[in-house]
Design a protein around this motif. Structure first.
Motif, PDB file in Angstrom:
ATOM      1  N   TYR A  46       0.849  -1.197   0.000  1.00 42.75           N
ATOM      2  CA  TYR A  46       0.000   0.000   0.000  1.00 42.75           C
ATOM      3  C   TYR A  46       0.885   1.248   0.000  1.00 42.75           C
ATOM      4  CZ  TYR A  46      -3.149   3.621   1.796  1.00 42.75           C
ATOM      5  OH  TYR A  46      -3.866   4.786   1.972  1.00 42.75           O
ATOM      6  N   GLN A  77      -4.063  -0.576  -3.290  1.00 37.63           N
ATOM      7  CA  GLN A  77      -4.590   0.736  -2.908  1.00 37.63           C
ATOM      8  C   GLN A  77      -6.025   0.610  -2.409  1.00 37.63           C
ATOM      9  OE1 GLN A  77      -1.460   1.896  -2.834  1.00 37.63           O
ATOM     10  NE2 GLN A  77      -2.272   3.912  -3.332  1.00 37.63           N
ATOM     11  N   GLY A 137      -6.067  -0.904   1.037  1.00 37.96           N
ATOM     12  CA  GLY A 137      -5.694   0.101   2.025  1.00 37.96           C
ATOM     13  C   GLY A 137      -6.855   1.015   2.381  1.00 37.96           C
TER      14      GLY A 137
END
Length: 414
Positions: free
Chosen positions: A167, A359, A362
């Motif tokens: 992330y 992403q 996260g």
């Protein structure tokens, strides 16, 4: 000669860290002025008390427990360790023996990190303005700055599981800004809207701020402070590569804000035939939030575009939240939350090592944890002490009911 080089580099990087932290601390003044300008006159003093108090609480709680949770040794990659009070600084022997690997003071790191915690909590302040009990807010700030923020921060910046899966969030579009927005959202949902904000048939009634020059000043202060926020996150300035990186970060940060302003102003002009100052101010902040997850790798043009997209997104987000009757007096949830999510995904435009899946993981992980944890804390506070002032107190203004002071007594009709 080598030892002198190490000493000079250590001093320079430590000094840069401290100056960057001071710039971020200055953002507390920006949040204070922005929020004071966007609330009504009768709520100004309480906003100012909240901002200076939350900053102080953040410093104390992060020193007491938060820093160790975020950057201490974890029990595993998900659960951080538990210890109290920050430790000492680096010895001369440790610095020299590291061959330059230790390149800044531990205390400078603490100082830089603690102002980020205060930033996250400042986001909550504006969203719950004008109807929340002051001491309920401050009680939440204790848990937010001491436990909730450091816990999710450990997963990313502290070497936890989000860091392990890749992330990427350079200076905290998700880790700082979205975290503050999500904590605010949980509080707003339990708190409800200000009286008169929404009509029985879905009307949205504007409640203008009291001082737009002050709000504009606050935006410029935040814009300036963001150079420390993003620039300081490079962590180093004592070699050519790092110095060039810092210059790139400053340039991209500035251009993203500029793109956000113009995009928000053009959007409101096209939609309403008017150029809305408050949307322009929020456009600047949305642009800054959008570039925060990756301010180093984009070209200046791409940084401007990323900020401009953030400026458009924030306009539609503010309108959308109002349609959902989620009352946010300063637009903080949209600026830091919606634009923060965009910023995390915008990393994919310039960072080849980032992936959409990591992403997304996260964002979902941080959102879910912070929202649930915040909802629990807000719910407990609501049950124990109540979080909303009475209708009469809200009519009179939180300044009188909570603080016993007026911000502008000369202008108040008696």
């Amino acid at each position: 000669m080598e030892s002198q080089v190490i000493e000079v580099a250590y001093a320079l990087d430590t000094f840069y860290f401290l100056v960057s932290g001071a710039l971020v601390m200055w953002m507390a003044a920006g949040f204070s002025m922005l929020e004071a300008g966007l609330v009504r006159t009768k709520s100004t003093v309480e906003i100012l008390i909240k901002n200076i108090s939350l900053y102080s609480l953040a410093c104390i709680m992060y020193m007491f427990i938060g820093y160790n949770i975020m950057y201490g040794d974890g029990l595993n990659s998900v659960i951080p360790g538990l210890s109290f009070f920050i430790g000492g600084d680096n010895s001369v022997e440790d610095v020299m023996g590291s061959g330059g690997d230790i390149y800044y003071s531990n205390m400078s790191d603490f100082f830089f990190q603690v102002v980020f915690v205060a930033t996250a909590m400042s986001i909550v302040s504006g969203a719950v303005a004008e109807r929340m009990k002051l001491w309920a807010f401050l009680a939440f700030a204790v848990f937010m700055t001491g436990i909730i923020y450091p816990m999710q921060g450990f997963w990313s910046w502290g070497g936890g599981w989000l860091s392990e899966i890749g992330y990427s969030d350079y200076a905290g579009s998700g880790i700082v800004h979205m975290t503050g927005a999500v904590a605010a959202l949980a509080g707003v949902l339990l708190l409800g809207a200000r009286k008169g904000k929404y009509g029985p048939n879905g009307e949205v009634n504007a409640i203008p701020g009291s001082n737009l020059p002050l709000a504009t000043l606050g935006t410029f202060i935040l814009w300036m402070g963001w150079f420390g926020f993003n620039g300081g996150s490079e962590l180093k300035v004592s070699d050519i590569e790092s110095a060039n990186a810092v210059a790139q970060v400053f340039t991209n940060t500035n251009l993203a804000a500029a793109g956000g302003v113009m995009a928000a102003l053009i959007t409101t002009r096209l939609m309403y035939g008017k150029t809305d100052l408050t949307m322009g101010l929020n456009g600047a902040l949305a642009g800054l939030v959008s570039i925060t997850a990756e301010p180093l790798m984009p070209s200046p043009l791409l940084a401007t575009i990323i900020g401009a997209i953030g400026g458009v997104i924030v306009v539609f987000s503010i309108i959308g939240l109002d349609k959902l009757k989620i009352d946010d007096p300063v637009g903080a949830i949209s600026v830091h939350g919606t634009a923060g999510i965009w910023g995390v995904f915008a990393v994919l435009l310039s960072n080849p090592d980032a992936s959409f899946v990591t992403q997304l993981i996260g964002i979902v992980a941080i959102f879910a944890f912070v929202f649930i944890a915040s909802l629990i804390v807000w719910g407990i506070l609501k049950a124990l002490m109540g979080i909303r002032i009475s209708a009469e107190e809200e009519y009179e203004g939180v300044d009188q009911s909570e603080c016993g002071l007026e911000a502008y007594p000369e202008f108040t009709n008696k």
